[in-house]
Write a protein that holds these residues in place. Structure first.
Motif, PDB file in Angstrom:
ATOM      1  N   ASP A 116      16.193   7.923   4.787  1.00 25.81           N
ATOM      2  CA  ASP A 116      15.816   8.747   6.107  1.00 25.81           C
ATOM      3  C   ASP A 116      14.460   9.084   5.926  1.00 25.81           C
ATOM      4  N   VAL A 117      14.003  10.008   6.944  1.00 28.21           N
ATOM      5  CA  VAL A 117      12.587  10.217   7.262  1.00 28.21           C
ATOM      6  C   VAL A 117      12.202  11.167   6.137  1.00 28.21           C
ATOM      7  N   ASP A 118      13.189  11.853   5.439  1.00 24.16           N
ATOM      8  CA  ASP A 118      12.358  12.667   4.241  1.00 24.16           C
ATOM      9  C   ASP A 118      12.522  11.895   3.056  1.00 24.16           C
ATOM     10  N   GLY A 119      12.779  10.510   2.952  1.00 25.86           N
ATOM     11  CA  GLY A 119      12.652   9.842   1.898  1.00 25.86           C
ATOM     12  C   GLY A 119      14.077   9.917   0.929  1.00 25.86           C
ATOM     13  N   SER A 122       0.782  -1.346   0.012  1.00 25.05           N
ATOM     14  CA  SER A 122       0.074   0.066  -0.024  1.00 25.05           C
ATOM     15  C   SER A 122       0.801   1.233  -0.139  1.00 25.05           C
ATOM     16  N   GLY A 123       2.326   1.303   0.088  1.00 25.64           N
ATOM     17  CA  GLY A 123       3.238   2.132  -0.128  1.00 25.64           C
ATOM     18  C   GLY A 123       3.662   2.885  -1.358  1.00 25.64           C
ATOM     19  N   VAL A 124       4.930   3.355  -1.215  1.00 25.35           N
ATOM     20  CA  VAL A 124       5.461   3.997  -2.538  1.00 25.35           C
ATOM     21  C   VAL A 124       6.786   3.202  -2.650  1.00 25.35           C
ATOM     22  N   ALA A 125       7.509   3.764  -3.522  1.00 25.52           N
ATOM     23  CA  ALA A 125       8.873   3.207  -3.886  1.00 25.52           C
ATOM     24  C   ALA A 125       9.746   3.151  -2.696  1.00 25.52           C
ATOM     25  N   THR A 126       9.593   4.149  -1.987  1.00 29.19           N
ATOM     26  CA  THR A 126      10.765   4.189  -0.669  1.00 29.19           C
ATOM     27  C   THR A 126      10.388   3.177   0.397  1.00 29.19           C
ATOM     28  N   ASP A 127       9.208   2.865   0.323  1.00 29.03           N
ATOM     29  CA  ASP A 127       8.795   1.807   1.319  1.00 29.03           C
ATOM     30  C   ASP A 127       9.298   0.433   0.704  1.00 29.03           C
ATOM     31  N   VAL A 128       9.541   0.240  -0.506  1.00 26.22           N
ATOM     32  CA  VAL A 128      10.045  -0.909  -0.818  1.00 26.22           C
ATOM     33  C   VAL A 128      11.788  -0.934  -0.592  1.00 26.22           C
ATOM     34  N   LEU A 129      11.955   0.205  -1.074  1.00 29.35           N
ATOM     35  CA  LEU A 129      13.723   0.471  -1.249  1.00 29.35           C
ATOM     36  C   LEU A 129      14.378   0.234   0.354  1.00 29.35           C
ATOM     37  N   LYS A 130      13.534   0.605   1.465  1.00 26.51           N
ATOM     38  CA  LYS A 130      14.116   0.325   2.577  1.00 26.51           C
ATOM     39  C   LYS A 130      14.318  -0.961   2.955  1.00 26.51           C
ATOM     40  N   LEU A 181      10.420   8.993  -6.099  1.00 24.91           N
ATOM     41  CA  LEU A 181      10.215   8.062  -5.609  1.00 24.91           C
ATOM     42  C   LEU A 181       9.011   7.754  -4.805  1.00 24.91           C
ATOM     43  N   GLN A 182       8.735   8.889  -3.997  1.00 25.65           N
ATOM     44  CA  GLN A 182       7.540   9.051  -3.214  1.00 25.65           C
ATOM     45  C   GLN A 182       6.071   9.144  -4.076  1.00 25.65           C
ATOM     46  N   SER A 183       6.367   9.141  -5.428  1.00 23.93           N
ATOM     47  CA  SER A 183       5.091   9.248  -6.078  1.00 23.93           C
ATOM     48  C   SER A 183       4.940   8.118  -6.869  1.00 23.93           C
ATOM     49  N   ILE A 184       5.672   6.968  -7.137  1.00 28.21           N
ATOM     50  CA  ILE A 184       5.367   5.721  -7.838  1.00 28.21           C
ATOM     51  C   ILE A 184       4.872   4.793  -6.739  1.00 28.21           C
ATOM     52  N   PRO A 185       3.566   4.270  -7.015  1.00 26.69           N
ATOM     53  CA  PRO A 185       3.176   3.172  -6.129  1.00 26.69           C
ATOM     54  C   PRO A 185       3.814   2.168  -6.069  1.00 26.69           C
ATOM     55  N   ALA A 186       4.043   1.405  -4.659  1.00 24.90           N
ATOM     56  CA  ALA A 186       4.896   0.190  -4.646  1.00 24.90           C
ATOM     57  C   ALA A 186       4.157  -1.006  -5.480  1.00 24.90           C
ATOM     58  N   SER A 187       2.992  -0.838  -5.684  1.00 30.00           N
ATOM     59  CA  SER A 187       1.993  -2.019  -6.420  1.00 30.00           C
ATOM     60  C   SER A 187       2.420  -1.927  -7.848  1.00 30.00           C
ATOM     61  N   GLN A 188       3.257  -0.938  -8.365  1.00 33.16           N
ATOM     62  CA  GLN A 188       3.625  -0.854  -9.564  1.00 33.16           C
ATOM     63  C   GLN A 188       4.824  -1.455 -10.158  1.00 33.16           C
ATOM     64  N   ILE A 189       5.447  -1.735  -8.876  1.00 32.86           N
ATOM     65  CA  ILE A 189       6.888  -2.206  -9.002  1.00 32.86           C
ATOM     66  C   ILE A 189       7.032  -4.048  -8.964  1.00 32.86           C
ATOM     67  N   LYS A 190       7.660  -4.416 -10.000  1.00 33.74           N
ATOM     68  CA  LYS A 190       8.042  -5.934 -10.153  1.00 33.74           C
ATOM     69  C   LYS A 190       9.231  -6.376  -9.343  1.00 33.74           C
ATOM     70  N   ILE A 230      14.699   0.216 -11.225  1.00 34.62           N
ATOM     71  CA  ILE A 230      13.609   0.015 -10.577  1.00 34.62           C
ATOM     72  C   ILE A 230      12.666  -0.605 -12.072  1.00 34.62           C
ATOM     73  N   ILE A 231      12.282  -2.153 -11.953  1.00 32.44           N
ATOM     74  CA  ILE A 231      11.574  -2.518 -13.024  1.00 32.44           C
ATOM     75  C   ILE A 231      10.124  -2.539 -12.611  1.00 32.44           C
ATOM     76  N   LEU A 232       9.542  -1.894 -13.404  1.00 30.25           N
ATOM     77  CA  LEU A 232       7.785  -1.911 -13.413  1.00 30.25           C
ATOM     78  C   LEU A 232       7.251  -3.272 -14.005  1.00 30.25           C
ATOM     79  N   LYS A 233       6.070  -3.441 -13.685  1.00 28.63           N
ATOM     80  CA  LYS A 233       5.577  -4.658 -14.072  1.00 28.63           C
ATOM     81  C   LYS A 233       5.084  -4.936 -15.430  1.00 28.63           C
ATOM     82  N   THR A 234       5.531  -6.006 -15.956  1.00 29.60           N
ATOM     83  CA  THR A 234       5.227  -6.418 -17.355  1.00 29.60           C
ATOM     84  C   THR A 234       4.862  -7.902 -17.362  1.00 29.60           C
TER      85      THR A 234
END
Length: 820
Positions: free
Chosen positions: A164-167, A148-156, A197-206, A229-233
């Motif tokens: 860090d706290v600011d992404g 339910s997060g964004v790219a930074t939630d995956v990267l961490k 990175l904070q504008s890419i939904p995590a659900s979009q990342i493969k 970052i590899i997006l889903k295909t």
């Protein structure tokens, strides 16, 4: 006695026969899809001794579909090739002996099984983290707590990556990262990596690929390495897609993907969006300064409201023509932005005059930032009948438009009389185009030569119009000392060569070198004089050594040289005066930062029990670039003199040395409980050549733990906790950071649908961040209370129908026989 002698003789004869048997036999081949002729990565190849039902050894195919099994004893074997969703094949009576030590079974084309996606049950999956020869792959699709997060939630959650706290992202302790999307650059990352990175939904990342020591084939830019970052295909025939929607207290996002394929032609399309809801940050700071005549204290306390949004949409295609030719292309549109406003109360006290009261004032500010860009790419790949011979030509371009508007007003208290104000309007255009050619040529068995070239053009045109408040007339008028135009043109020409080969049967080696010529032409209208940046040459060598010990152990040793070119925002001498006591400015005299990195890695595959990876590294940075504060009793910008100010610029402070290690473990306790942990620590030594006596040593570390438990085959829960230690730079201490999250996912509709509930830092609303900075004549203690608690719910729906027609080609002609 005679019986004993007979036994000894027969034993010796057995040992002699066994010693004469060769164990240096090899089986090699390629596995692809019988319809699309595309290679199948991670297809399983098992080797059975004739008459045995238990596999003796095996391997999996690489990204080119190639596999190789070495160190096989003499004998007659059966080879079984398998891949999920495809019919298995068996190759019988494969004989290995002294006269037939190398067997090349050429190309095996697997037939897809006719299947409906809605009834597929996956019984074997790739691992969450895969350690490949030159990179590490994090399969984000398997991460439920980031859903339910964004790219930074995956990267961490990726080893060696910290957020860090600011992404802001660091890779192996360095913020100099080359970010790519599907292997391609984007002008969006040049604008603001954190915002993208904070504008890419995590659900979009493969998946996310991490390369800490890139080889000669990769750009030299990016001191810390490359994150792709590899997006889903999907490349299967038929159609399929997924819909993901998230509602939450801090983030809301959604994405929609659709893939369709018919024989050798496929298309895909996606749209996604993210909204970070308005949040309020509280901040306070105390700055103590000292000059020749007085001691000053500046206290600031305020709040700020912030909101972010992002929208992405794109489409792409791939086409394979006559087996050896493939063409692919894509185009995408991105729209990112944020808005904010703040209110700050300020008290300035000086002991210059005994008993003089503090000067009280209030600052009100607001800002709006938008960035829109189009990314497009076209790629042609030519393969040949000869294995590993390839030619690839690609063109990628990105066009961006950004606009930044801000306003700042400062009034004296208690009368609330306006005495200072700035309004700015800053539109700009960015273009980045790359043309790349890569060619690989096998010279002989296991010896492959790769060569290529690349030309990159990076152009920026920006205008900043600033109006200043005139207390005498009580009007805003153009301030030409702050307004400016800039033109920044960068060209990079690159050539590379690399060769991979075995060394005396001991290990595999890949040695390469990359040459880059950089030319920069810039113009800053408000600079007192234009700084001509001479072109410069960079030679970037790289060495990779890899040894596989048995089937489960791998040791790697690598070295690479990297470069971090300062961006135009770092070079632009424009002075930002929105806060008249805390100014920021660019530095046109910055030199590129050069890094050298040596890494030793070990990985152990524990099979069904998991895996372990250990990496030791040493990195040294020359001309190290860091943000740098300087205190001035008075500082003149145009016709205005600012008193008691700090100016924040980026400087080449000297040299930085880092020595550290990263330990990752993935342990499956049983079929239901799995644990993952990553420990990253390093010692940093900085030699400050700007201010003598301000060298420093620090110990930094990051620890996280991930636990997941499968209650049933449709219900799973996960916990993730992470701690980043305080970070030390040339002028002080940046705060530590703790995050934790809990997630639970329930699948239904035969696993076509799912609901996931996630909660981040749910025990407290704010994260407190304390910063301590110091330098000649000043010290700053700051505190920010950042809202970080969030709760979200995600709905995902997978749909599609994958249908396959049987390929009528005769497999027997390719040396393969149907599985009995």
């Amino acid at each position: 006695m005679k019986k004993t002698i007979v036994l000894i003789v027969f034993s010796l004869l057995g040992l002699i026969v066994k010693a004469q048997q060769s164990t240096d036999n090899t089986i090699t081949g390629i596995i692809n899809d019988s319809i699309s002729h595309l290679p199948l990565e991670y297809a399983t190849v098992s080797l059975f001794l004739k008459g045995s039902s238990k596999p003796l050894t095996g391997t999996v195919t690489d990204k080119t579909g190639h596999f190789m099994i070495k160190e096989i004893k003499d004998g007659v074997y059966t080879i079984v090739c398998e891949f999920i969703g495809y019919k298995p094949f068996k190759i019988k009576e494969v004989s290995l002996n002294k006269t037939n030590s190398v067997v090349d079974i050429k190309t095996i084309s697997l037939d897809p099984q006719k299947t409906n996606l809605q009834s597929v049950t996956i019984v074997a999956q790739s691992k969450l983290i895969e350690n490949k020869i030159d990179k590490m792959v994090y399969n984000a699709e398997k991460d439920i707590s980031s859903q339910s997060g964004v790219a930074t939630d995956v990267l961490k959650k990726v080893p060696q990556v910290s957020i860090d706290v600011d992404g802001n992202v660091q890779l192996a302790g360095s913020s100099g990262i080359r970010f790519l999307v599907n292997g391609k650059p984007s002008t969006a990352f040049g604008s603001s990596i954190t915002d993208v990175l904070q504008s890419i939904p995590a659900s979009q990342i493969k998946s996310i690929e991490v390369i800490t020591n890139p080889g000669a084939k990769y750009d030299a830019q990016g001191l810390g390495g490359i994150i792709n970052i590899i997006l889903k295909t999907n490349t299967a025939k038929g159609y399929n897609g997924n819909l993901s929607l998230t509602a939450g207290t801090r983030n809301e996002n959604g994405s929609f993907n659709l893939n369709a394929r018919n024989n050798n032609f496929g298309v895909n399309a996606f749209v996604s969006g993210n909204q970070r809801l308005t949040s309020t940050t509280h901040s306070s700071s105390d700055r103590f300064t000292q000059d020749s005549i007085s001691n000053n204290t500046l206290h600031q306390e305020g709040t700020g409201q912030f909101e972010r949004h992002g929208i992405q949409a794109g489409t792409g295609f791939d086409w394979t023509y006559k087996k050896f030719n493939s063409l692919s292309g894509s185009v995408s549109y991105n729209d990112f932005g944020y808005t904010g406003n703040g209110q700050t109360n300020q008290a300035l006290h000086s002991d210059k005059v005994v008993g003089e009261p503090s000067i009280l004032s209030a600052i009100n500010s607001n800002y709006i930032y938008t960035f829109k860009n189009v990314d497009a790419g076209l790629n042609y790949k030519r393969t040949f009948a000869k294995e590993d011979q390839e030619l690839e030509i690609s063109v990628n371009t990105s066009f961006g438009n950004n606009k930044n508007t801000s306003a700042n007003e400062q009034s004296l208290l208690p009368q609330d009389s306006l005495f200072y104000g700035r309004r700015s309007n800053n539109p700009g255009k960015t273009n980045n185009t790359e043309i790349k050619i890569d060619y690989t040529q096998p010279l002989k068995k296991d010896v492959i030569l790769g060569v290529g070239s690349k030309t990159s053009y990076y152009n920026i045109n920006s205008t900043s119009n600033v109006d200043g408040y005139r207390p005498v007339t009580q009007e805003y008028q153009p301030d030409f000392s702050l307004s400016n135009d800039l033109k920044y043109h960068q060209k990079v020409y690159a050539l590379y060569g690399e060769i991979s080969f075995p060394v005396a049967g001991l290990f595999q080696a890949k040695i390469g070198s990359r040459y880059e010529r950089t030319e920069i032409n810039s113009y800053y209208s408000n600079a007192q004089h234009q700084v001509k940046i001479p072109g410069y040459n960079t030679l970037v060598p790289s060495i990779f050594l890899s040894k596989k010990i048995g089937d489960h152990h791998t040791v790697k040793l690598s070295y690479s040289k990297r470069i971090e070119r300062p961006g135009y925002e770092d070079l632009n001498p424009f002075v930002n005066t929105n806060d008249p006591k805390n100014l920021t400015a660019g530095n046109p005299y910055l030199q590129p930062e050069i890094g050298h990195r040596v890494e030793l890695g070990y990985s152990r595959d524990l099979g069904k029990s998991g895996s372990v990876m250990l990496n030791l590294f040493y990195r040294v940075n020359e001309h190290d670039i860091q943000p740098y504060l300087v205190y001035y009793p008075s500082y003149k910008v145009g016709d205005t003199t600012y008193t008691n100010v700090t100016v924040n610029t980026r400087q080449n402070i000297g040299m930085e040395q880092n020595l550290g290690m990263n330990l990752f473990a993935d342990v499956h306790i049983n079929t239901k409980l799995g644990l993952r942990s990553n420990v990253f620590l390093f010692r940093r030594h900085t030699i400050n050549t700007l201010d003598q006596g301000y060298d420093y040593n620090s110990f930094n570390y990051r620890v996280n733990l991930n636990a997941n438990y499968e209650f049933t085959n449709t219900l799973v829960a996960e916990f993730f906790g992470n701690f980043n230690s305080a970070r030390y730079e040339a002028q002080g201490r940046y705060p530590s950071f703790t995050t934790y999250s809990f997630a639970m996912r329930k699948q239904f509709w035969k696993k076509k649908g799912s609901l996931a509930l996630t909660a981040n830092n749910f025990m407290q609303e704010y994260v407190n961040q304390k910063t301590v900075l110091f330098g000649p004549g000043f010290s700053v203690n700051g505190l920010r209370k950042i809202p970080f608690r969030s709760i979200g719910i995600n709905f995902t729906w997978k749909f599609g129908k994958l249908e396959f027609k049987k390929d009528n080609r005769n497999k027997e002609s390719e040396g393969a026989a149907p599985l009995d």
